[in-house]
Write a protein that holds these residues in place. Structure first.
Motif, PDB file in Angstrom:
ATOM      1  N   GLU A  15       0.826  -1.210   0.000  1.00 32.33           N
ATOM      2  CA  GLU A  15       0.000   0.000   0.000  1.00 32.33           C
ATOM      3  C   GLU A  15       0.861   1.262   0.000  1.00 32.33           C
ATOM      4  O   GLU A  15       0.598   2.224  -0.734  1.00 32.33           O
ATOM      5  CB  GLU A  15      -0.934  -0.010   1.218  1.00 32.33           C
ATOM      6  CG  GLU A  15      -2.020  -1.080   1.168  1.00 32.33           C
ATOM      7  CD  GLU A  15      -1.515  -2.478   1.527  1.00 32.33           C
ATOM      8  OE1 GLU A  15      -2.280  -3.448   1.359  1.00 32.33           O
ATOM      9  OE2 GLU A  15      -0.345  -2.610   1.982  1.00 32.33           O
ATOM     10  N   LYS A  16       1.905   1.269   0.816  1.00 38.01           N
ATOM     11  CA  LYS A  16       2.817   2.409   0.811  1.00 38.01           C
ATOM     12  C   LYS A  16       3.539   2.519  -0.534  1.00 38.01           C
ATOM     13  O   LYS A  16       3.833   3.621  -1.011  1.00 38.01           O
ATOM     14  CB  LYS A  16       3.835   2.270   1.951  1.00 38.01           C
ATOM     15  CG  LYS A  16       3.236   2.449   3.342  1.00 38.01           C
ATOM     16  CD  LYS A  16       4.306   2.277   4.407  1.00 38.01           C
ATOM     17  CE  LYS A  16       3.716   2.412   5.803  1.00 38.01           C
ATOM     18  NZ  LYS A  16       4.754   2.191   6.858  1.00 38.01           N
ATOM     19  N   ALA A  17       3.820   1.386  -1.135  1.00 44.50           N
ATOM     20  CA  ALA A  17       4.481   1.389  -2.441  1.00 44.50           C
ATOM     21  C   ALA A  17       3.615   2.092  -3.477  1.00 44.50           C
ATOM     22  O   ALA A  17       4.124   2.881  -4.297  1.00 44.50           O
ATOM     23  CB  ALA A  17       4.767  -0.050  -2.879  1.00 44.50           C
ATOM     24  N   GLU A  18       2.308   1.825  -3.453  1.00 49.62           N
ATOM     25  CA  GLU A  18       1.443   2.481  -4.436  1.00 49.62           C
ATOM     26  C   GLU A  18       1.381   3.982  -4.207  1.00 49.62           C
ATOM     27  O   GLU A  18       1.404   4.764  -5.169  1.00 49.62           O
ATOM     28  CB  GLU A  18       0.040   1.877  -4.403  1.00 49.62           C
ATOM     29  CG  GLU A  18      -0.868   2.492  -5.455  1.00 49.62           C
ATOM     30  CD  GLU A  18      -2.129   1.699  -5.719  1.00 49.62           C
ATOM     31  OE1 GLU A  18      -3.014   2.238  -6.408  1.00 49.62           O
ATOM     32  OE2 GLU A  18      -2.233   0.547  -5.249  1.00 49.62           O
TER      33      GLU A  18
ATOM     34  N   LEU B  40      -7.432   0.684  -3.964  1.00 51.38           N
ATOM     35  CA  LEU B  40      -7.298   0.355  -2.551  1.00 51.38           C
ATOM     36  C   LEU B  40      -8.463   0.909  -1.743  1.00 51.38           C
ATOM     37  O   LEU B  40      -9.245   1.725  -2.231  1.00 51.38           O
ATOM     38  CB  LEU B  40      -5.969   0.895  -2.014  1.00 51.38           C
ATOM     39  CG  LEU B  40      -4.708   0.313  -2.666  1.00 51.38           C
ATOM     40  CD1 LEU B  40      -3.465   0.891  -2.004  1.00 51.38           C
ATOM     41  CD2 LEU B  40      -4.691  -1.208  -2.583  1.00 51.38           C
ATOM     42  N   ASN B  41      -8.551   0.485  -0.499  1.00 47.23           N
ATOM     43  CA  ASN B  41      -9.673   0.886   0.356  1.00 47.23           C
ATOM     44  C   ASN B  41      -9.803   2.400   0.420  1.00 47.23           C
ATOM     45  O   ASN B  41      -8.875   3.098   0.816  1.00 47.23           O
ATOM     46  CB  ASN B  41      -9.473   0.332   1.770  1.00 47.23           C
ATOM     47  CG  ASN B  41      -9.560  -1.184   1.796  1.00 47.23           C
ATOM     48  OD1 ASN B  41     -10.162  -1.792   0.921  1.00 47.23           O
ATOM     49  ND2 ASN B  41      -8.945  -1.797   2.786  1.00 47.23           N
TER      50      ASN B  41
ATOM     51  N   GLY C 250     -13.879   5.071  -9.979  1.00 57.29           N
ATOM     52  CA  GLY C 250     -14.507   4.461 -11.140  1.00 57.29           C
ATOM     53  C   GLY C 250     -13.833   3.143 -11.436  1.00 57.29           C
ATOM     54  O   GLY C 250     -13.867   2.667 -12.568  1.00 57.29           O
ATOM     55  N   ALA C 251     -13.181   2.570 -10.393  1.00 54.70           N
ATOM     56  CA  ALA C 251     -12.376   1.363 -10.572  1.00 54.70           C
ATOM     57  C   ALA C 251     -11.363   1.608 -11.685  1.00 54.70           C
ATOM     58  O   ALA C 251     -10.743   2.667 -11.730  1.00 54.70           O
ATOM     59  CB  ALA C 251     -13.263   0.151 -10.831  1.00 54.70           C
TER      60      ALA C 251
ATOM     61  N   SER D 222      -2.417   1.551  -9.787  1.00 57.03           N
ATOM     62  CA  SER D 222      -2.761   0.238  -9.222  1.00 57.03           C
ATOM     63  C   SER D 222      -1.478  -0.505  -8.909  1.00 57.03           C
ATOM     64  O   SER D 222      -0.404  -0.176  -9.423  1.00 57.03           O
ATOM     65  CB  SER D 222      -3.644  -0.576 -10.185  1.00 57.03           C
ATOM     66  OG  SER D 222      -3.059  -0.700 -11.468  1.00 57.03           O
ATOM     67  N   HIS D 223      -1.593  -1.500  -8.047  1.00 60.05           N
ATOM     68  CA  HIS D 223      -0.446  -2.310  -7.640  1.00 60.05           C
ATOM     69  C   HIS D 223      -0.921  -3.758  -7.576  1.00 60.05           C
ATOM     70  O   HIS D 223      -1.908  -4.059  -6.904  1.00 60.05           O
ATOM     71  CB  HIS D 223       0.072  -1.848  -6.282  1.00 60.05           C
ATOM     72  CG  HIS D 223       1.401  -2.407  -5.903  1.00 60.05           C
ATOM     73  ND1 HIS D 223       1.604  -3.748  -5.611  1.00 60.05           N
ATOM     74  CD2 HIS D 223       2.619  -1.806  -5.770  1.00 60.05           C
ATOM     75  CE1 HIS D 223       2.882  -3.942  -5.313  1.00 60.05           C
ATOM     76  NE2 HIS D 223       3.518  -2.784  -5.404  1.00 60.05           N
TER      77      HIS D 223
END
Length: 351
Positions: free
Chosen positions: A53-56, A87-88, A109-110, A139-140
């Protein structure tokens, strides 16, 4: 000039210019067919952090900074940032953009996020509310798999219809004035739900939404498909691309000569184990920023219909047995501003 055309298309009185774009991707994307076009290829998918998550978020921050530099602007010049991810609560964007200190609209919008951002950004510019707007989508692979499917540690077998979430970020700077390419028209998609429940078959869920918005764009502008040199969807992959072609043929629309999909462009399906192709918010974003925009800038193509696609499900909806709704937005980008489109028609355009 009437800006609203037909049922769902907006034509711009002062079409914004796509001023610059930047793309940063992970190592797997750097091994694919578009490797020479990306601005940066990271040596690993951590981007110097200690979590996916931090990477993204680091990826978001780096790409936005690079896009602003390429546009020869300062961050203070950007009137609004519009961004989204998978992500959330779009936390990848929120944490990546928090240091920018610019007005921010978070989008969901995904995988259609870059299209949504470019569409709304163009409206802001045409409306006179800013001089520069930045649209971003990321995205990751690891973060998306953990969120929507299974943790990687489980080693779950992927189905043939599954796609590979792109690790990457694409940022696009739009300007109220410039020499093009121009965002000339936008067709906002509506949600389409054909009852697909398989979270490993995003192509089948999204293809009907792509077909609907392409049909609407051609209908509202009274155009034939061959008006465009290229028609490119966001991340349908092979399954979705085949289905899209079949759905459009039912409407007597043939796009075979100019059609491609970002999910098929970004990976080599013969050499890379990606099954149906690429997906994720970053898929359309990095492919546009790195590959499609330069083709417009060098006049290899002059009229592009860009259709980012998104599946609007979440973890809870799948667990509750819900179907997967989808959406797609159509962005017309042209090197020359048309004097006028043909009179709007309520009939489907044919080619």
């Amino acid at each position: 000039m009437k800006k609203i055309m037909g049922k769902q298309t907006v034509r711009f009185a002062n079409p914004p210019t796509v001023l610059a774009a930047a793309s940063i991707v992970g190592p797997k994307e750097g091994e694919g067919p578009l490797s020479e076009y990306f601005d940066q290829i990271a040596p690993d998918i951590t981007f110097g952090t200690d979590s996916w998550e931090k990477a993204e978020s680091q990826l978001v921050s780096d790409t936005i900074q690079l896009a602003v530099q390429k546009a020869k602007l300062r961050m203070d010049d950007i009137g609004f940032i519009l961004a989204g991810d998978l992500l959330n609560q779009s936390s990848g964007s929120n944490y990546g953009i928090r240091a920018c200190e610019r007005p921010f609209f978070g989008l969901y919008g995904a995988c259609s996020a870059i299209g949504e951002g470019m569409a709304l950004g163009a409206m802001l510019l045409d409306g006179g509310f800013a001089q520069y707007v930045l649209a971003n989508a990321s995205s990751h692979y690891c973060g998306a798999e953990k969120t929507f499917r299974f943790p990687l540690e489980l080693g779950t077998q992927r189905t043939p219809t599954a796609s590979w979430t792109v690790t990457g970020d694409g940022a696009v700077v739009l300007a109220a004035q410039g020499n093009g390419p121009f965002v000339t028209a936008v067709t906002a998609g509506s949600i389409v739900d054909m009852g697909v429940t398989d979270a490993s078959n995003m192509g089948a869920a999204m293809a009907p939404a792509a077909a609907a918005v392409i049909t609407a764009h051609l209908r509202d502008r009274n155009l034939n498909a061959d008006y465009f040199d290229a028609i490119v969807t966001g991340d349908l992959g092979q399954v979705g691309a085949d289905l899209l072609m079949a759905l459009l043929r039912e409407e007597k629309i043939d796009i075979a000569k100019q059609y491609d999909d970002c999910g098929l462009l970004i990976y080599d399906r013969e050499k890379q184990d990606v099954h149906a192709g690429g997906s994720g918010c970053g898929c359309a974003a990095v492919t546009f920023a790195s590959y499609l925009l330069p083709q417009l800038q060098t006049k290899k193509i002059n009229r592009l219909l860009f259709i980012p696609t998104g599946a609007l499900h979440n973890v809870a909806s799948i667990q509750q047995g819900e179907t997967i709704p989808a959406i797609a937005h159509a962005i017309a980008i042209e090197n020359r501003v048309p004097a006028s489109d043909p009179p709007s028609s309520t009939k489907g355009a044919q080619s």
